[in-house]
Design an enzyme around this catalytic site. Structure first.
Site, PDB file in Angstrom:
ATOM      1  N   ARG A   1      -3.830   0.751   1.321  1.00  0.00           N
ATOM      2  CA  ARG A   1      -2.837   0.591   2.388  1.00  0.00           C
ATOM      3  C   ARG A   1      -3.597   0.437   3.689  1.00  0.00           C
ATOM      4  O   ARG A   1      -4.479   1.243   4.006  1.00  0.00           O
ATOM      5  CB  ARG A   1      -1.900   1.792   2.471  1.00  0.00           C
ATOM      6  CG  ARG A   1      -1.005   1.710   3.689  1.00  0.00           C
ATOM      7  CD  ARG A   1       0.074   2.739   3.694  1.00  0.00           C
ATOM      8  NE  ARG A   1       1.135   2.409   2.761  1.00  0.00           N
ATOM      9  CZ  ARG A   1       2.323   2.999   2.759  1.00  0.00           C
ATOM     10  NH1 ARG A   1       2.604   3.939   3.627  1.00  0.00           N
ATOM     11  NH2 ARG A   1       3.234   2.653   1.879  1.00  0.00           N
TER      12      ARG A   1
ATOM     13  N   LYS B   1     -19.573   5.077  11.527  1.00  0.00           N
ATOM     14  CA  LYS B   1     -20.926   4.657  11.962  1.00  0.00           C
ATOM     15  C   LYS B   1     -20.967   3.161  12.259  1.00  0.00           C
ATOM     16  O   LYS B   1     -22.026   2.603  12.487  1.00  0.00           O
ATOM     17  CB  LYS B   1     -21.940   4.972  10.869  1.00  0.00           C
ATOM     18  CG  LYS B   1     -22.065   6.441  10.526  1.00  0.00           C
ATOM     19  CD  LYS B   1     -23.087   6.639   9.424  1.00  0.00           C
ATOM     20  CE  LYS B   1     -22.597   7.581   8.362  1.00  0.00           C
ATOM     21  NZ  LYS B   1     -23.373   7.523   7.140  1.00  0.00           N
TER      22      LYS B   1
ATOM     23  N   HIS C   1       4.979  -5.116   1.168  1.00  0.00           N
ATOM     24  CA  HIS C   1       4.826  -3.875   0.398  1.00  0.00           C
ATOM     25  C   HIS C   1       5.287  -4.227  -1.031  1.00  0.00           C
ATOM     26  O   HIS C   1       6.358  -3.815  -1.465  1.00  0.00           O
ATOM     27  CB  HIS C   1       5.686  -2.779   1.025  1.00  0.00           C
ATOM     28  CG  HIS C   1       5.347  -1.393   0.596  1.00  0.00           C
ATOM     29  ND1 HIS C   1       4.529  -1.108  -0.487  1.00  0.00           N
ATOM     30  CD2 HIS C   1       5.744  -0.179   1.103  1.00  0.00           C
ATOM     31  CE1 HIS C   1       4.439   0.211  -0.615  1.00  0.00           C
ATOM     32  NE2 HIS C   1       5.156   0.786   0.333  1.00  0.00           N
TER      33      HIS C   1
ATOM     34  N   ARG D   1       4.700   8.986  -0.251  1.00  0.00           N
ATOM     35  CA  ARG D   1       5.126   8.683  -1.637  1.00  0.00           C
ATOM     36  C   ARG D   1       4.325   7.559  -2.282  1.00  0.00           C
ATOM     37  O   ARG D   1       4.079   7.605  -3.492  1.00  0.00           O
ATOM     38  CB  ARG D   1       6.635   8.462  -1.721  1.00  0.00           C
ATOM     39  CG  ARG D   1       7.183   7.237  -1.120  1.00  0.00           C
ATOM     40  CD  ARG D   1       8.479   7.477  -0.381  1.00  0.00           C
ATOM     41  NE  ARG D   1       8.230   8.054   0.923  1.00  0.00           N
ATOM     42  CZ  ARG D   1       8.651   9.257   1.297  1.00  0.00           C
ATOM     43  NH1 ARG D   1       9.382   9.971   0.499  1.00  0.00           N
ATOM     44  NH2 ARG D   1       8.361   9.718   2.511  1.00  0.00           N
ATOM     45  N   THR D   2       3.915   6.561  -1.536  1.00  0.00           N
ATOM     46  CA  THR D   2       3.139   5.491  -2.176  1.00  0.00           C
ATOM     47  C   THR D   2       1.796   6.044  -2.625  1.00  0.00           C
ATOM     48  O   THR D   2       1.338   5.791  -3.749  1.00  0.00           O
ATOM     49  CB  THR D   2       2.939   4.311  -1.209  1.00  0.00           C
ATOM     50  OG1 THR D   2       4.210   3.973  -0.642  1.00  0.00           O
ATOM     51  CG2 THR D   2       2.359   3.107  -1.920  1.00  0.00           C
TER      52      THR D   2
HETATM   53  N1   CP Z   1       8.162   3.942   0.925  1.00  0.00           N
HETATM   54  C1   CP Z   1       6.927   4.214   1.378  1.00  0.00           C
HETATM   55  O1   CP Z   1       6.052   3.325   1.473  1.00  0.00           O
HETATM   56  O2   CP Z   1       6.704   5.515   1.709  1.00  0.00           O
HETATM   57  P1   CP Z   1       5.342   6.136   2.227  1.00  0.00           P
HETATM   58  O3   CP Z   1       5.052   5.504   3.566  1.00  0.00           O
HETATM   59  O4   CP Z   1       5.577   7.621   2.288  1.00  0.00           O
HETATM   60  O5   CP Z   1       4.269   5.759   1.235  1.00  0.00           O
END
Ligand code: CP
Length: 362
Positions: free
Chosen positions: A140, A119, A174, A90-91
């Site tokens: 991420r 590499k 997050h 979702r993120t």
């Molecule tokens: N809530 C959340 O970070 O979900 P994902 O890991 O699916 O991005």
């Protein structure tokens, strides 16, 4: 998990990192505007209230084709890179679609094995390479602190810095999840005095869950909030968060079951066990005591909202989904809109949304 061959040392990084957070934060703002989004501690109440309003405006504008076309034009000349080398549904998708709503052309790396990292290129050089091509990097990464390091690197070393958004960093933070969480809380409590004065229970693996950490930091912006942490003993919220809450005079209590917070919470924030961080056998916990089943719903207040950052496993039974207090599916949809608003805020197009967007709202 990907094993990187090496990380690079840059002169000045260790000295910068050793400074307290309040001394480091100004580097990530420009002309009074947030530039790199790395920590929940960057957000204050005017920012949160402004982003709430901006998100609602964007949602109204996007309701019809004409408005959506206008939104596409805001960033149609720009490009964004999504570097997601830790799993995400979702993120990743909400950022990708937020970018598309605003017109960004996007590119992505989700598996470093398909990039020149295979590499031996360092992740730092990879990020610097992205900044040669794009106007925004959304990242991420499994390593705590890596998003800050790369934002610092782009600001200190690159002659073409671009804004960087932390979309989840290890077990640490997050921050954009925390933004969508407070947006959901605020929308849910809109006619009940807002978030101020509410009891918010966070349940589950609080030690390794970065969403509860980032959300806890944001609570400094609301008055009279009480936090209730319910977790197995081995997954208690971190001492650093407790120290922060004490310093901010935010009352909190730790309890050892979901039942112990069920009747008191105005918002129940459930989380899954984070066993991707396990050392051997660490997660053999009695997690069912921290799971919500239909039978428990009658013990909650009639207007308590149920949240979850998702993904879930068994900690919210699917039978709960049909309860009107279940907010988690709305919560994940909210993520796309608030991320679009955040990007507008970074680039200053929030001013256009406020000044011109009204024309598209019926
Ligand atoms: N809530 C959340 O970070 O979900 P994902 O890991 O699916 O991005």
């Amino acid at each position: 998990m990907q094993k990187y061959s090496f990380f690079q040392d840059f002169e000045g990084w260790e000295a910068f990192r050793s400074r307290p957070l309040h001394e480091r934060l100004p580097l990530f703002f420009r002309e009074g505007r947030i530039y790199d989004v790395l920590f929940s501690q960057q957000f204050d109440r005017p920012f949160l209230d402004g982003l709430y309003d901006l998100t609602n405006r964007i949602r109204r504008i996007a309701k019809d084709r004409e408005g959506m076309n206008w939104l596409h034009g805001l960033h149609g000349h720009q490009r964004a890179m999504l570097y997601f080398v830790q799993p995400s549904t979702r993120t990743f998708l909400s950022f990708l679609n937020a970018c598309h709503i605003l017109g960004f052309h996007t590119s992505e790396i989700r598996n470093p094995q398909t990039s020149s990292e295979i590499k031996g290129e360092s992740p730092e050089d990879s990020i610097r390479t992205f900044s040669s091509y794009v106007d925004l990097i959304i990242m991420r990464h499994p390593l705590e602190g890596f998003s800050e390091k790369t934002a610092w690197l782009l600001n200190a070393y690159s002659d073409r810095p671009v804004p960087l958004i932390n979309a989840g960093s290890g077990k640490d933070q997050h921050p954009t999840q925390a933004l969508l969480d407070v947006y959901t809380l605020q929308r849910s409590f809109e006619h009940r005095g807002g978030i101020d004065g509410k009891a918010i229970a966070m349940v589950g693996d609080l030690r390794r869950g970065r969403t509860v950490r980032s959300l806890s930091y944001l609570m400094k912006n609301y008055s009279g909030v009480k936090l209730l942490y319910a977790s197995p003993p081995e997954f208690r919220i971190g001492e650093d968060i407790k120290e922060f809450l004490v310093a901010q005079s935010i009352p909190f209590e730790e309890r050892n079951s979901l039942d112990a917070v069920l009747g008191e919470a105005d918002a129940l924030y459930m989380t899954r066990i984070q066993d991707e961080h396990d050392e051997e056998g660490a997660s053999e916990s009695h997690y069912s005591a921290f799971s919500l089943f239909r039978e428990s719903l009658s013990r909650m207040k009639p207007d308590t909202i149920i949240m979850h950052p998702l993904p879930r496993r068994g900690e919210i039974d699917v039978a709960v989904d049909r309860d009107p207090r279940a907010m988690y599916w709305r919560q994940e949809r909210n993520g796309m809109w608030i991320r679009a608003a955040l990007i507008c805020r970074i680039f200053g197009t929030d001013r256009q949304v406020i000044a011109e967007g009204q024309a598209f709202c019926s």
